[in-house]
Design an enzyme around this catalytic site. Structure first.
Site, mmCIF file in Angstrom:
data_model
loop_
_atom_site.group_PDB
_atom_site.id
_atom_site.type_symbol
_atom_site.label_atom_id
_atom_site.label_comp_id
_atom_site.label_asym_id
_atom_site.label_seq_id
_atom_site.Cartn_x
_atom_site.Cartn_y
_atom_site.Cartn_z
ATOM 1 N N THR A 225 1.131 -1.102 -0.396
ATOM 2 C CA THR A 225 0.516 0.030 0.315
ATOM 3 C C THR A 225 1.064 1.011 -0.154
ATOM 4 O O THR A 225 0.045 2.557 0.503
ATOM 5 C CB THR A 225 -1.014 0.561 1.230
ATOM 6 N N GLY A 226 2.360 0.969 0.220
ATOM 7 C CA GLY A 226 2.978 2.186 -0.326
ATOM 8 C C GLY A 226 3.704 2.816 0.992
ATOM 9 O O GLY A 226 3.700 3.828 1.229
ATOM 10 N N GLU A 446 -24.046 -4.498 4.240
ATOM 11 C CA GLU A 446 -23.202 -3.336 4.524
ATOM 12 C C GLU A 446 -23.708 -2.196 5.293
ATOM 13 O O GLU A 446 -24.416 -1.433 6.140
ATOM 14 C CB GLU A 446 -21.534 -3.433 4.304
HETATM 15 P P1 ADP Z 1 4.711 -1.329 1.611
HETATM 16 O O1 ADP Z 1 5.514 -1.008 1.314
HETATM 17 O O2 ADP Z 1 3.834 -0.764 1.959
HETATM 18 O O3 ADP Z 1 4.667 -3.007 1.103
HETATM 19 P P2 ADP Z 1 5.716 0.087 -0.565
HETATM 20 O O4 ADP Z 1 6.276 0.964 -0.682
HETATM 21 O O5 ADP Z 1 7.579 -1.120 -0.869
HETATM 22 O O6 ADP Z 1 4.978 -1.058 -0.398
HETATM 23 O O7 ADP Z 1 5.502 -0.167 -2.283
HETATM 24 C C1 ADP Z 1 5.646 -0.666 -3.794
HETATM 25 C C2 ADP Z 1 5.655 0.168 -4.533
HETATM 26 O O8 ADP Z 1 3.825 0.122 -5.412
HETATM 27 C C3 ADP Z 1 6.123 1.295 -4.966
HETATM 28 O O9 ADP Z 1 6.954 1.243 -5.458
HETATM 29 C C4 ADP Z 1 4.894 2.414 -5.292
HETATM 30 O O10 ADP Z 1 5.846 2.141 -6.960
HETATM 31 C C5 ADP Z 1 3.790 1.753 -5.416
HETATM 32 N N1 ADP Z 1 3.138 1.963 -4.819
HETATM 33 C C6 ADP Z 1 2.731 1.290 -3.770
HETATM 34 N N2 ADP Z 1 1.534 2.106 -3.193
HETATM 35 C C7 ADP Z 1 1.740 3.300 -3.890
HETATM 36 C C8 ADP Z 1 0.912 4.612 -3.535
HETATM 37 N N3 ADP Z 1 0.409 5.304 -2.834
HETATM 38 N N4 ADP Z 1 1.448 5.528 -4.367
HETATM 39 C C9 ADP Z 1 1.580 5.693 -5.120
HETATM 40 N N5 ADP Z 1 2.274 4.055 -5.813
HETATM 41 C C10 ADP Z 1 2.547 3.035 -4.910
HETATM 42 ZN ZN ZN Z 2 -22.082 -7.790 8.328
#
Ligand code: ADP
Ligand code: ZN
Ligand code: MG
Length: 633
Positions: A225-226, A446
């Site tokens: 999720t980033g 929901e």
């Molecule tokens: P996590 O650490 O939560 O598992 P990451 O930060 O490593 O996820 O995300 C992996 C890749 O996915 C990032 O390098 C980016 O390219 C993409 N990504 C994930 N979430 C986002 C977001 N909210 N916005 C833009 N790109 C994202």
């Molecule tokens: Zn329910």
């Protein structure tokens, strides 16, 4: 510059050692008396002609001194001039001859005796050879390996064999180009982190009134999720150095290494303040210590590492501007001690994006690819509920690769469709993608919960409803905000709580005339409450005030093994009937509520299906049955 000094001393030592060795070799070679090699036959000739003065016998060789003038002069050699200068005599009298192995032992001695040659046995001296092969070469090899290891392990020759060195990567201001503009779709998390950036930029402003800056920020959310991205963006925005290390890198085979790494990491970070320390995958070290005592000494290493981390976090003072960030997708396994105030006291939830969020993320990643005119990223976003940012980035990339393979000049909608199928197949069950029918059911379900919650008198207000699949069991979620912390609940409050739980199922009944399996968790919780009302709270007229318990022996407490029932078979049946009666009574009530509001339910569910998440004003309007169609995005 301490390291350079030690390095220089080491180098000089090595230099002196090598020079001394070379010199002594040279000397012994140059100053050795000149000698001639004789074939054995020639030696015997000389011996028989009485031209030998004395010899020394070794196993392989005869060395000796011939009488003056007996030997032919050897070709001039490198040491000649030196010898002349040193005044050694020029007459060559020394010779050596190689013995014929194993044949001349007896006869040679007899012959030497006959010719009255002074002779002696001599143990072959192999001093130089021994020195070379026994000491110099092995030592050189060992030193070589040692230097190699130092370089590998420590990053420099001075950090000899220090496995405790942290393997973190340091990113300087210049290298960090990630900013908040590289993150999309997680606006709530971003908003909270903007505050952290401000702390790092103007610590004084916040300390002015005696406040203490936060020490630790924990990013919590599903994989992809980033979280990692956000942490880097914070560092990039704040323009401070960024130390990053993954939790698993702390935990090594050797007990104590992880703890040493933690210490080292904090030491280095303090020198660079203000800065950010980012520990990714915190759960690798932060697992609850309580759960890990299954084996004696089983998880010593992780525990020590965790303890060290806790100690370091307590020990440093956030006014210096060091902020520790960490990320995990399993907050539930973290040790409670980590979440205490003064440690990771701030938690930022990084959730899977909703429809708009997904579109924003797609747009962000699509900047880098050439899109054909017909591509509508909104449609792609609508097709990918439950996808995390990383999945979406993956889709854009897959689509670009697919289009390139087909030699297209731009990425078309069809490529995106194919990419989604691929990514979905790859994800399998990890991230559910609901069919249209399922989404329909979940939306009504929901909204059923939400509508009942707003219709009964004692339920907590609903603040968010979503049909984005999360976690293992939930396909959707209705979030109720408790208005106050509850320690006591009245009977009507429990009644209403059950009503809300049944709302989802009743909505399905009303809209589809049949029910799905999606409600089983709700029913479990509703039955649980009803059973407690009957057996523990004395809220049933039929069974009265008695508390019907199960006697669990102390040693089985909490083990999940049930104890003996303390009531009769009839009572058990009566309890079951009473529980069912309570549920049925409330079920009828809920059915009544939702039947009168069926139109609202259907309109709200449609709205929820369209936006995937409803909260705030839009949720209020949907639940109030006000038309929300004009409030489109
Ligand atoms: P996590 O650490 O939560 O598992 P990451 O930060 O490593 O996820 O995300 C992996 C890749 O996915 C990032 O390098 C980016 O390219 C993409 N990504 C994930 N979430 C986002 C977001 N909210 N916005 C833009 N790109 C994202
Ligand atoms: Zn329910
Ligand atoms: Mg990560």
């Amino acid at each position: 510059m301490k390291p350079q000094l030690t390095q220089r001393i080491q180098f000089s030592l090595a230099y002196v050692l090598v020079a001394a060795l070379v010199l002594s070799f040279l000397q012994s070679w140059l100053l050795a008396p000149r000698s001639v090699d004789l074939p054995m036959s020639k030696f015997l000739d000389l011996l028989r002609a009485d031209k030998i003065e004395k010899v020394a016998l070794t196993e392989r060789e005869i060395r000796g001194l011939a009488k003056p003038g007996a030997l032919p002069a050897p070709p001039s050699a490198a040491g000649d001039r030196l010898r002349q200068m040193l005044g050694s005599d020029d007459d060559v009298r020394v010779f050596s001859a190689t013995r014929i192995p194993g044949v001349d032992e007896q006869s040679l001695v007899r012959e030497l005796e006959q010719h009255r040659v002074e002779f002696a046995g001599k143990v072959e001296t192999t001093f130089w050879k021994d020195l070379l092969f026994g000491w110099v070469i092995p030592l050189a090899v060992m030193i070589g390996i040692w230097m190699f290891l130092m370089r590998r392990v420590g990053g420099g020759p001075t950090q000899a064999l220090s496995f405790g060195r942290s393997k973190h990567k340091i990113f300087d201001r210049k290298e960090l180009k990630t900013t908040f503009s590289d993150v999309a779709g997680v606006d709530e998390a971003k908003a909270e982190l903007i505050e952290i950036v401000d702390f790092l930029k103007n610590p004084k402003k916040y300390q002015r009134l005696g406040g203490r800056l936060p020490k630790g920020v924990l990013l919590v959310g599903p994989p992809g999720t980033g979280k990692t991205l956000l942490a880097r963006a914070v560092a990039g925005e704040a323009d401070v150095p960024f130390f990053t290390l993954s939790g698993s890198e702390f935990v090594e085979m050797f007990v104590g290494v992880g703890a040493a790494r933690v210490r080292d990491l904090f030491e280095q970070a303090k020198d660079k303040a203000p800065c950010i320390i980012f520990i990714d995958e915190l759960d690798a070290i932060g697992k609850s210590r309580a759960g890990s005592t299954g084996f004696v000494g089983g998880h010593d290493e992780r525990e020590q590492t965790l303890n060290q981390l806790l100690a370091e976090m307590d020990g440093f003072d956030s006014s210096k501007g060091v902020i520790i960030m960490a990320a995990t997708n399993r907050p539930e396994v973290l040790d409670q001690a980590l979440l205490r105030p003064g440690r990771f006291d701030r938690q930022v939830v990084v959730d899977k994006p909703d429809l708009r969020g997904r579109e924003a993320i797609l747009r962000l990643h699509a900047r880098a690819v050439v899109l054909a005119p017909g591509v509508d990223l909104g449609v792609i976003a609508a097709r990918t509920p439950g996808f995390a940012g990383a999945d979406l980035a993956n889709i854009v990339n897959e689509a670009a690769l697919l289009a390139a393979r087909k030699e297209k000049n731009a990425v078309e909608m069809a490529d995106f469709e194919e990419a989604i199928d691929r990514v979905v197949a790859g994800l399998e069950k990890k991230s559910r993608v609901l069919s249209e029918k399922e989404r329909d059911i979940v939306a009504h379900h929901e909204m059923g919960h939400a509508l009942v919650a707003t219709s009964v008198a004692h339920a907590d207000p609903v603040h968010k409803v979503t049909i984005i699949p999360r976690g293992i069991a939930a396909l959707g979620m209705t979030y109720q905000l408790p208005t106050e912390e509850r320690f006591l609940m009245t009977r009507s409050e429990l009644d209403d709580r059950i009503a809300v739980l049944l709302g989802g199922r009743v909505a399905e009944e009303l809209v589809y005339g049949e029910v799905s399996t999606g409600a089983h968790n709700d029913l479990e919780r509703a039955s649980e409450i009803a059973r407690l009302m009957v057996t523990k709270y004395g809220m049933s007229e039929r069974l009265g005030l008695a508390s019907y318990g199960e006697h669990t022996p102390l040693f089985l407490k909490g083990s999940g093994v049930g104890g003996d029932r303390e009531y009769s078979e009839e009572t058990a049946r009566a309890i079951d009937e009473e529980v069912r009666a309570i549920l049925e009574r409330i079920h009828d009530r809920v059915r009544g509520i939702l039947t009168t509001k069926k139109a609202v339910l259907i309109a709200a569910a449609r709205e929820l299906k369209r936006t995937e998440t409803l909260e705030g004003e839009r949720l209020r309007r949907a639940l109030a049955g006000e038309s929300t169609m004009e409030a489109t995005r």
